[in-house]
Design an enzyme around this catalytic site. Structure first.
Site, mmCIF file in Angstrom:
data_model
loop_
_atom_site.group_PDB
_atom_site.id
_atom_site.type_symbol
_atom_site.label_atom_id
_atom_site.label_comp_id
_atom_site.label_asym_id
_atom_site.label_seq_id
_atom_site.Cartn_x
_atom_site.Cartn_y
_atom_site.Cartn_z
ATOM 1 N N GLY A 49 0.821 -1.196 0.000
ATOM 2 C CA GLY A 49 0.000 0.000 0.000
ATOM 3 C C GLY A 49 0.857 1.250 0.000
ATOM 4 C CG ASP A 88 -2.037 -2.851 2.480
ATOM 5 O OD1 ASP A 88 -3.030 -2.947 3.226
ATOM 6 O OD2 ASP A 88 -1.126 -2.027 2.669
ATOM 7 C CB CYS A 125 0.584 9.698 7.273
ATOM 8 S SG CYS A 125 2.274 9.526 6.656
ATOM 9 N NE ARG A 160 0.126 -3.512 9.472
ATOM 10 C CZ ARG A 160 0.761 -2.611 8.735
ATOM 11 N NH1 ARG A 160 0.933 -2.832 7.447
ATOM 12 N NH2 ARG A 160 1.184 -1.487 9.271
#
Length: 291
Positions: A49, A88, A125, A160
């Site tokens: 990703g 992803d 982010c 994940r």
């Protein structure tokens, strides 16, 4: 161009997992990088990703790449290769209801499996703020939604976790109990890298990060055969190598006004057109284009 129907990639991935101690899956971010991974001889292709955000938006993994954009890229990647792709799926692009749609759309692309992460949505982010995780119950709901939604039982669903240390182990085991086929954990130390497979009661997907001190002197064989990780991916290696090559040739042209004399690696034209399967297009043209 061969019109032979492709083998179902989900079943092929399950077979490869059963036949091998571990699988190595370098990560692609577009159709061409996926083709290169296949041509290099790897049996499985991962995706990143981070890399998809880079090539589409020229941004880090900011979470701004939309579901439809990812689906478009993955469809092209799956069409370009005859090896299974594990991709992803971010955090499922929202809550458990969003996960339902994500699974439906991802399954249409032809990928063989995907992982969903337990980051809060919308994802942040990590270079701007600390990663936060959702509750275990919420993530388990997402996993159950994914498992119940898939039409192909061979579609590999990986959960994940971005949680640290022992919390990551507890979450991974809970996610396996919720129905995930495999888990992905981001080890934060060499000790964690070595000990995680013994603490998690199911197969683990490992992302191998370049220049991380705790990966020093560890090969894929060390991680797979010795430690017990089942799938080992390289999220950044192909991407970073490509960008380095681009910057090097561009700087050379800027400085010299010509690519002549450039001593870096550069694929020749004949090799490139073979890589992009020009022979298949010529064959199809000769067969179908009537003048």
């Amino acid at each position: 161009m061969s019109m032979k129907k492709k083998e179902r990639m989900t079943t092929k991935l399950r077979r490869l997992l059963a036949e091998n101690d571990y699988l190595v899956a370098p990560c692609a971010y577009d159709a061409l990088s996926a083709r290169a991974i296949e041509v290099a001889g790897f049996q499985v292709c991962g995706t990143t990703g981070y890399g998809m955000h880079g090539v589409v938006l020229a941004q880090p993994d900011s979470g701004l790449l939309a579901l439809n954009e990812s689906v478009d890229i993955l469809s092209k990647m799956a069409d370009a290769v005859d090896i299974p792709i594990i991709c992803d799926a971010e955090g499922g692009y929202g809550n458990a209801l969003n996960v339902i749609r994500t699974v439906k759309e991802y399954e249409k692309t032809g990928v063989a499996g995907f992982f969903i992460e337990d980051q809060q949505q919308p994802p942040n982010c990590p270079f701007l703020s600390k990663t936060e995780v959702i509750s275990v119950d919420e993530m388990c709901g997402k996993i159950q939604a994914a498992v119940d939604t898939r039409k192909d039982p061979d579609l590999l669903i990986i959960a994940r976790t971005d949680a640290p240390d022992e919390e990551a182990v507890d979450r991974a085991n809970a996610y396996l109990d919720a129905g995930a086929d495999m888990v992905k954990i981001l080890p934060k130390s060499r000790e964690a890298l070595v000990s995680l497979p013994e603490k998690v009661h199911g197969p683990i997907h490992l992302g191998y990060f370049p220049n991380q001190p705790f990966f020093k002197d560890f090969t894929t064989e060390d991680c797979g055969k010795k430690l017990g990780y089942k799938i080992i991916t390289f999220p950044f290696s192909v991407l970073f190598a490509q960008v380095a090559a681009e910057l090097r040739i561009l700087n050379y042209i800027r400085e010299h006004g010509t690519p002549e004399g450039y001593d870096g690696d550069m694929i020749d034209f004949e090799t490139y057109i073979k890589l992009v399967h020009v022979d298949e297009l010529v064959e199809a043209g000769n067969r179908y284009i009537k003048k």
